[in-house]
Design a protein around this motif. Structure first.
Motif, PDB file in Angstrom:
ATOM      1  N   GLY A 197      16.892  38.934 -20.432  1.00 14.64           N
ATOM      2  CA  GLY A 197      15.473  38.627 -20.554  1.00 14.64           C
ATOM      3  C   GLY A 197      15.111  37.877 -21.820  1.00 14.64           C
ATOM      4  N   SER A 198      16.033  37.775 -22.768  1.00 11.58           N
ATOM      5  CA  SER A 198      15.768  37.023 -23.993  1.00 11.58           C
ATOM      6  C   SER A 198      15.942  35.525 -23.699  1.00 11.58           C
ATOM      7  N   PHE A 199      15.558  34.704 -24.656  1.00  9.62           N
ATOM      8  CA  PHE A 199      15.617  33.252 -24.464  1.00  9.62           C
ATOM      9  C   PHE A 199      16.532  32.599 -25.485  1.00  9.62           C
ATOM     10  N   GLN A 200      17.253  31.588 -25.040  1.00  5.75           N
ATOM     11  CA  GLN A 200      18.099  30.801 -25.931  1.00  5.75           C
ATOM     12  C   GLN A 200      17.610  29.365 -25.910  1.00  5.75           C
ATOM     13  N   PRO A 201      17.531  28.728 -27.079  1.00  5.21           N
ATOM     14  CA  PRO A 201      17.046  27.336 -27.128  1.00  5.21           C
ATOM     15  C   PRO A 201      18.013  26.377 -26.445  1.00  5.21           C
ATOM     16  N   LEU A 202      17.455  25.458 -25.675  1.00  2.00           N
ATOM     17  CA  LEU A 202      18.233  24.368 -25.097  1.00  2.00           C
ATOM     18  C   LEU A 202      18.010  23.082 -25.891  1.00  2.00           C
ATOM     19  N   SER A 203      16.956  23.056 -26.681  1.00  3.23           N
ATOM     20  CA  SER A 203      16.679  21.928 -27.563  1.00  3.23           C
ATOM     21  C   SER A 203      16.095  22.490 -28.851  1.00  3.23           C
ATOM     22  N   ARG A 204      16.132  21.684 -29.866  1.00  2.00           N
ATOM     23  CA  ARG A 204      15.469  22.113 -31.099  1.00  2.00           C
ATOM     24  C   ARG A 204      13.966  21.913 -30.923  1.00  2.00           C
ATOM     25  N   VAL A 205      13.180  22.472 -31.834  1.00  2.83           N
ATOM     26  CA  VAL A 205      11.736  22.254 -31.797  1.00  2.83           C
ATOM     27  C   VAL A 205      11.491  20.804 -32.215  1.00  2.83           C
ATOM     28  N   LEU A 206      10.898  20.028 -31.315  1.00  2.00           N
ATOM     29  CA  LEU A 206      10.641  18.608 -31.557  1.00  2.00           C
ATOM     30  C   LEU A 206       9.174  18.428 -31.934  1.00  2.00           C
ATOM     31  N   LYS A 207       8.939  17.947 -33.138  1.00  3.03           N
ATOM     32  CA  LYS A 207       7.568  17.737 -33.622  1.00  3.03           C
ATOM     33  C   LYS A 207       7.124  16.317 -33.321  1.00  3.03           C
ATOM     34  N   PHE A 208       5.830  16.187 -33.008  1.00  3.61           N
ATOM     35  CA  PHE A 208       5.247  14.873 -32.782  1.00  3.61           C
ATOM     36  C   PHE A 208       4.981  14.195 -34.124  1.00  3.61           C
ATOM     37  N   GLU A 209       4.780  12.895 -34.062  1.00  7.60           N
ATOM     38  CA  GLU A 209       4.417  12.153 -35.261  1.00  7.60           C
ATOM     39  C   GLU A 209       3.022  12.579 -35.711  1.00  7.60           C
ATOM     40  N   PRO A 210       2.694  12.375 -37.007  1.00  6.16           N
ATOM     41  CA  PRO A 210       1.353  12.752 -37.498  1.00  6.16           C
ATOM     42  C   PRO A 210       0.246  12.108 -36.653  1.00  6.16           C
ATOM     43  N   HIS A 211      -0.846  12.808 -36.539  1.00  6.96           N
ATOM     44  CA  HIS A 211      -2.045  12.365 -35.826  1.00  6.96           C
ATOM     45  C   HIS A 211      -1.845  12.267 -34.312  1.00  6.96           C
ATOM     46  N   THR A 212      -0.880  13.005 -33.776  1.00  2.60           N
ATOM     47  CA  THR A 212      -0.624  13.017 -32.341  1.00  2.60           C
ATOM     48  C   THR A 212      -0.559  14.469 -31.884  1.00  2.60           C
ATOM     49  N   GLU A 213      -1.141  14.769 -30.730  1.00  4.41           N
ATOM     50  CA  GLU A 213      -1.178  16.137 -30.226  1.00  4.41           C
ATOM     51  C   GLU A 213      -1.253  16.154 -28.704  1.00  4.41           C
ATOM     52  N   VAL A 214      -0.947  17.328 -28.126  1.00  2.00           N
ATOM     53  CA  VAL A 214      -1.249  17.570 -26.722  1.00  2.00           C
ATOM     54  C   VAL A 214      -2.617  18.238 -26.719  1.00  2.00           C
ATOM     55  N   SER A 215      -3.536  17.680 -25.989  1.00  2.00           N
ATOM     56  CA  SER A 215      -4.906  18.184 -25.959  1.00  2.00           C
ATOM     57  C   SER A 215      -4.952  19.600 -25.388  1.00  2.00           C
ATOM     58  N   ASP A 216      -5.858  20.431 -25.932  1.00  2.00           N
ATOM     59  CA  ASP A 216      -6.042  21.768 -25.378  1.00  2.00           C
ATOM     60  C   ASP A 216      -7.298  21.852 -24.507  1.00  2.00           C
ATOM     61  N   SER A 217      -7.904  20.712 -24.239  1.00  3.05           N
ATOM     62  CA  SER A 217      -9.091  20.641 -23.384  1.00  3.05           C
ATOM     63  C   SER A 217      -8.701  20.868 -21.922  1.00  3.05           C
ATOM     64  N   ALA A 218      -9.467  21.675 -21.217  1.00  2.00           N
ATOM     65  CA  ALA A 218      -9.203  21.937 -19.793  1.00  2.00           C
ATOM     66  C   ALA A 218      -9.316  20.652 -18.969  1.00  2.00           C
ATOM     67  N   GLN A 219     -10.149  19.731 -19.404  1.00  2.00           N
ATOM     68  CA  GLN A 219     -10.312  18.471 -18.686  1.00  2.00           C
ATOM     69  C   GLN A 219      -9.094  17.568 -18.841  1.00  2.00           C
ATOM     70  N   LEU A 220      -8.395  17.677 -19.984  1.00  2.00           N
ATOM     71  CA  LEU A 220      -7.273  16.784 -20.269  1.00  2.00           C
ATOM     72  C   LEU A 220      -5.896  17.433 -20.082  1.00  2.00           C
ATOM     73  N   SER A 221      -5.803  18.746 -20.229  1.00  2.00           N
ATOM     74  CA  SER A 221      -4.497  19.424 -20.146  1.00  2.00           C
ATOM     75  C   SER A 221      -4.644  20.808 -19.514  1.00  2.00           C
TER      76      SER A 221
END
Length: 194
Positions: free
Chosen positions: A93-117
């Motif tokens: 039930g535990s999790f193992q990473p398949l990739s490292r944590v990949l950070k976006f470039e500055p000033h870029t995000e995934v929107s948390d708006s229900a209309q957009l994401s």
């Protein structure tokens, strides 16, 4: 025979004209650079979705895609969805990473708006994890061993993520964005760009 040179006034006039031309082109160049950041982040998200689906099928196990809410760096210190990681669920039930944590470039995000994401606004997975020595929240969804997702098949608007610029916008839909729609039945994606 004497050679004619430029006068100081003529040189200053050329410099002023160059400054005016540059002042008009800098906003356009800045827009192109930010658009490139959005494209690269969107492709990174798409690649991680494809990795998660492929790993679920190849390993015959549940794989989870996580979006991390990280604080900003520099001027924008508000926590936003700025990083992504794919992890596989082990037998215990535990999790193992398949990739490292990949950070976006500055000033870029995934929107948390229900209309957009919808995948961020109504996640099927929530939790917190250690990222670079800091416990941060994440949201996400899972792929089953057959390549389908654990998302509801009846979502009326569908399941999608939108990568956008972090700058505030007066418009409900940003001028530049990268939207990835996930089919819950097959786990396959489609990309939408303005």
């Amino acid at each position: 025979m004497r050679q004619r040179a430029f006068s100081l006034v003529e040189l200053l006039l050329v410099v002023v004209i160059l400054m005016i031309v540059l002042s008009f082109t800098l906003p356009a160049i800045n827009s192109v650079v930010r658009g490139g950041s959005i494209t690269r982040a969107g492709q990174m998200v798409g690649d991680q979705i494809a990795l998660a689906r492929q790993a679920a099928v190849a390993r015959n196990q549940t794989v989870e895609l996580r979006l991390f809410k990280l604080p900003g760096e520099g001027v924008d210190d508000q926590a936003r969805y700025r990083a992504i990681q794919t992890v596989a669920q082990k037998e215990d039930g535990s999790f193992q990473p398949l990739s490292r944590v990949l950070k976006f470039e500055p000033h870029t995000e995934v929107s948390d708006s229900a209309q957009l994401s919808t995948l961020v606004a109504s996640p099927t997975v929530k939790g917190s994890a250690d990222v670079a020595g800091q416990t941060v929240p994440y949201v996400g969804f899972r792929f089953r061993p057959d390549g389908s997702t654990a998302l509801s098949f009846t979502a009326s608007d569908g399941w999608f993520l939108t990568v956008k610029d972090t700058r505030p916008s007066d418009d409900a839909i940003p001028k530049n964005f990268y939207t990835i729609r996930v089919d819950p039945h097959t786990g396959r994606t489609r990309v939408f760009r303005p």
